[in-house]
Design an enzyme around this catalytic site. Structure first.
Site, mmCIF file in Angstrom:
data_model
loop_
_atom_site.group_PDB
_atom_site.id
_atom_site.type_symbol
_atom_site.label_atom_id
_atom_site.label_comp_id
_atom_site.label_asym_id
_atom_site.label_seq_id
_atom_site.Cartn_x
_atom_site.Cartn_y
_atom_site.Cartn_z
ATOM 1 N N SER A 1 27.851 5.588 -10.947
ATOM 2 C CA SER A 1 26.684 5.513 -10.068
ATOM 3 C C SER A 1 26.476 4.051 -9.706
ATOM 4 O O SER A 1 26.996 3.156 -10.381
ATOM 5 C CB SER A 1 25.445 6.077 -10.759
ATOM 6 N N LEU A 2 25.715 3.784 -8.657
ATOM 7 C CA LEU A 2 25.557 2.426 -8.166
ATOM 8 C C LEU A 2 24.163 1.876 -8.459
ATOM 9 O O LEU A 2 23.185 2.625 -8.520
ATOM 10 C CB LEU A 2 25.804 2.380 -6.645
ATOM 11 N N GLU B 1 31.016 14.225 -1.340
ATOM 12 C CA GLU B 1 29.768 14.946 -1.563
ATOM 13 C C GLU B 1 29.847 16.334 -0.931
ATOM 14 O O GLU B 1 30.332 16.476 0.197
ATOM 15 C CB GLU B 1 28.587 14.186 -0.937
ATOM 16 N N LYS C 1 24.871 6.867 2.777
ATOM 17 C CA LYS C 1 24.868 7.528 1.472
ATOM 18 C C LYS C 1 24.391 8.968 1.657
ATOM 19 O O LYS C 1 23.252 9.208 2.043
ATOM 20 C CB LYS C 1 23.960 6.768 0.507
ATOM 21 N N ASP D 1 12.084 8.581 -9.462
ATOM 22 C CA ASP D 1 12.453 7.166 -9.384
ATOM 23 C C ASP D 1 11.255 6.262 -9.630
ATOM 24 O O ASP D 1 11.366 5.209 -10.268
ATOM 25 C CB ASP D 1 13.061 6.849 -8.011
ATOM 26 N N ALA E 1 11.930 10.869 -5.354
ATOM 27 C CA ALA E 1 11.085 9.677 -5.255
ATOM 28 C C ALA E 1 10.082 9.595 -6.401
ATOM 29 O O ALA E 1 9.801 8.513 -6.923
ATOM 30 C CB ALA E 1 10.345 9.673 -3.913
ATOM 31 N N VAL E 2 9.546 10.748 -6.806
ATOM 32 C CA VAL E 2 8.608 10.765 -7.923
ATOM 33 C C VAL E 2 9.333 10.364 -9.209
ATOM 34 O O VAL E 2 8.840 9.562 -10.004
ATOM 35 C CB VAL E 2 7.964 12.153 -8.080
ATOM 36 N N LYS F 1 18.677 1.438 -0.833
ATOM 37 C CA LYS F 1 17.755 2.571 -0.711
ATOM 38 C C LYS F 1 16.655 2.243 0.302
ATOM 39 O O LYS F 1 16.001 1.210 0.197
ATOM 40 C CB LYS F 1 17.117 2.893 -2.072
#
Length: 681
Positions: free
Chosen positions: A92-93, A188, A125, A47, A44-45, A328
């Site tokens: 990647s999406l 994954e 995801k 991003d 998160a940081v 997300k």
């Protein structure tokens, strides 16, 4: 400190130096994450900083360079494993964060494929390590990590140790062709939450370091050079795609999932197909809460065009396929810049520092301030004005400062001298830090004394106007422990009061009834009664008329507050600091739980836009009563003559200074009779 005056403390770094600092930091974080598998910050940081970089580059495209992380396709690979080129790129999406962004994606696809009705394939995801399993004639031949999306690492020996990875695909009716030629299974590698917890318990019992999170442990484990170590750790593989040389063999994404199950590959059971956006968003909202109960970690969903031919025909934009997005969920951490540090005085006299920062979305809501608790916390964090900080929500409710990204600190920043800040922000007060305590308090004012003053104000005529709750009754209630905060008066019962010498049956019932009558107070009276520093009766009215609810006021930024006439930076910062205090937030929640709901009643009448000042004494009414009548008719009641004063009402024993100011500003001077005539109109 005002935002403007903050500029002498905080000289905001020009965009060019900050963009370079952010790029350097993101490159370092990327290297730690992808190459070393030892990230120093959360996703998160990373991003959040990436979003800031994208915004800067969007606003200043001339600053975009070829080495910017936004232009990067992939990352360096670890040494020690054979490099393998993917037969088809592991893409990647693009990320989306709300319904409007999903709608925008659908509109873009519809323009490219007009007139074609399509289904949407959705799935959870997974937060793991992307890997491709390659089967030749049904036998596991190779396992390759995603790598830089074009070239990955051969981790076959390690993947073979994962117990739920079949070394040979199952035979199943209708899927026989997948056992011939090349079949690639993408998915994954994850560590389930329960296995991660057990592993950490074992580590702790052996006196060994515990691991940070399942995703990093899974990624680090699969890159171990010793397969025996990999085998000792409980990893799982979950598939999400099947690829054949002849793409027509996998017509839809939902069919790919059927094939996964038939061939013996574990996959998510939550995957669903929908034919409209409404149902897709229901699925999104359903898993917003339920995702925490999943056996693995996730930060969102994948939404794809179900038809694989349409999906492929949509092609790519940059490094992302047009036919899919990653939804997300709101990040639980984000970065922002501290603009000021203000100090709030609570009901017990405690001085609580509050960081005021640029508004940022954390866990789905916009936050703009966070309590720093005390001087020790400021010193521990070494937080300063101008710092870039990591914000998170404790219990998904209360925003907190987790850490400071000192790499982005302005060169001219200065440490916070807490005692100097107290003197500057509250020059009229003295503070003391009792021995053994972390909190500074107002000197000479105990908690009960401050509460008595606060409750007397809350019940006063200008505020809630609670009959019979005067100073003496306030003292008795607090001294006997029946009231610990303002909201506690709404918990009182007649039996509570009858235990006190001061109350008999009639007086007890009278006070209980008077309190009950105030469960729906006027919003401006309630706001004024809270005793927020610098918020007088008229300012409370101005704020109420502008924001119309406590919820809106609580969310207001300093810039929002400054839009209100008569509200300057000092008042705005005082309001922001009050709503940032955790005790105050709990108090407001307590009022709500007790059924105390302030009401906003928009004032309508002929005095809109007119302001009044009363000097001297009035015969027909007191000054407070005159103020109430003026305000109820939409007028503004002022305490001093200013340029915008419409009328100066001159009663008996008029003050010469106000008359002089009225003449100076051209304010119309009227007597009591003229006031009564205006009010009647």
């Amino acid at each position: 400190m005002s935002i403007c005056s903050t500029e002498r403390w905080l000289k905001v770094t020009p965009k060019k130096p900050r963009i370079d600092e952010i790029k350097d930091l993101l490159n370092r974080y990327s290297y730690e994450y992808y190459t070393l598998d030892k990230p120093s910050v959360s996703d998160a940081v990373y991003d959040s900083l990436m979003d800031e970089l994208k915004k800067i580059e969007s606003d200043h495209p001339e600053l975009i360079t070829i080495d910017s992380p936004t232009q990067r396709v992939g990352n360096k690979l670890l040494d020690g494993f054979q490099k393998v080129e993917h037969a088809r790129r592991m893409v990647s999406l693009s990320d989306v964060f709300d319904k409007s962004e999903v709608e925008a994606w659908i509109e873009r696809t519809d323009k490219l494929i007009p007139g074609q009705r399509h289904e949407f394939f959705t799935d959870i995801k997974m937060d793991g390590l992307a890997c491709a399993l390659i089967y030749v004639d049904g036998v596991l031949s190779q396992a390759v990590t995603r790598g830089d999306s074009f070239v990955g690492e051969d981790v076959t020996n390690n993947v073979r140790t994962i117990k739920n990875v079949p070394l040979r695909l199952r035979e199943a009716a209708g899927f026989e062709n997948f056992l011939h030629g090349r079949t690639e299974i993408r998915g994954e590698i994850v560590m389930l939450k329960r296995d991660f917890e057990e592993l950490n318990k074992r580590q702790k019992s052996l006196g060994l370091p515990t691991f940070a999170n399942p995703r990093n442990l899974a990624a680090g484990t699969i890159r171990q050079l010793d397969p025996a170590l990999v085998a000792a750790r409980p990893l799982h593989f979950r598939g999400y795609d099947v690829i054949r040389d002849d793409s027509s063999e996998v017509p839809t994404n939902s069919f790919a999932y059927e094939a996964l199950t038939a061939l013996g590959i574990s996959r998510n059971q939550q995957a669903s197909v929908f034919d409209n956006l409404s149902d897709v968003m229901k699925f999104v909202n359903e898993w917003s809460d339920k995702r925490h109960d999943l056996p693995f970690n996730t930060d969102g969903l994948v939404i794809k065009i179900n038809d694989r031919e349409i999906y492929d025909n949509l092609g790519m934009v940059g490094k992302n396929p047009r036919g899919a997005v990653a939804y997300k969920y709101a990040a639980e951490e984000a970065t922002t810049i501290v603009r000021d540090i203000v100090i709030s005085i609570g009901r017990t006299g405690a001085a609580t520092p509050v960081a005021v920062f640029d508004p940022v979305v954390v866990a789905g809501t916009t936050v703009q301030h966070a309590s720093l608790h005390n001087a020790d916390e400021i010193e521990r964090l070494d937080i300063r004005r101008g710092d870039t900080v990591v914000i998170f929500k404790a219990g998904d409710i209360i925003p907190q400062v987790e850490s400071v990204l000192k790499e982005l600190r302005p060169a001219d920043s200065e440490p916070i001298d807490y005692e100097a800040e107290l003197k500057r922000q509250y020059p009229e007060l003295e503070f003391v830090r009792p021995e053994g305590e972390a909190v500074y308090r107002v000197k000479g004012s105990s908690g009960p004394l401050i509460l008595k003053r606060a409750l007397a104000h809350f019940a006063s005529k200008g505020a809630l106007d609670i009959d019979t709750l005067g100073e003496k009754n306030v003292e008795v209630l607090i001294d006997n422990g029946l009231v610990g905060d303002l909201a506690d008066i709404f918990t009182l019962t007649k039996d509570d009061l009858l235990k006190l010498d001061r109350f008999a049956d009639i007086s007890a019932q009278k006070l209980i009834s008077a309190i009950a009558d105030k469960k729906s107070p006027e919003l401006e009276r309630f706001l004024y009664g809270l005793g927020i520093r610098h918020i007088g009766a008229q300012t409370a009215i101005d704020l109420t008329n502008h924001f119309e609810s406590m919820e809106n006021l609580a969310k207001a930024t300093i810039d929002d507050l400054r839009q209100v006439d008569g509200v300057g930076e000092i008042v705005a910062e005082s309001v922001v600091a009050w709503f940032a205090d955790e005790d105050n937030v709990k108090l407001l929640n307590k009022f709500t739980e007790l059924g105390v709901i302030p009401q906003f009643n928009k004032k309508s009448g002929g005095l809109g836009g007119k302001s009044f000042v009363v000097t001297g004494t009035l015969k027909s009414m007191g000054r407070d009563a005159a103020a109430d009548k003026i305000r109820n008719l939409g007028g503004v009641f002022q305490t001093a003559v200013s340029k915008d004063t419409t009328y100066l009402v001159a009663g008996g024993k008029v003050g010469a200074s106000k008359l002089k100011k009225a003449e100076q500003y051209g304010t119309k001077i009227i007597d009591e009779e003229e006031l009564l005539q205006i009010i009647k109109e």
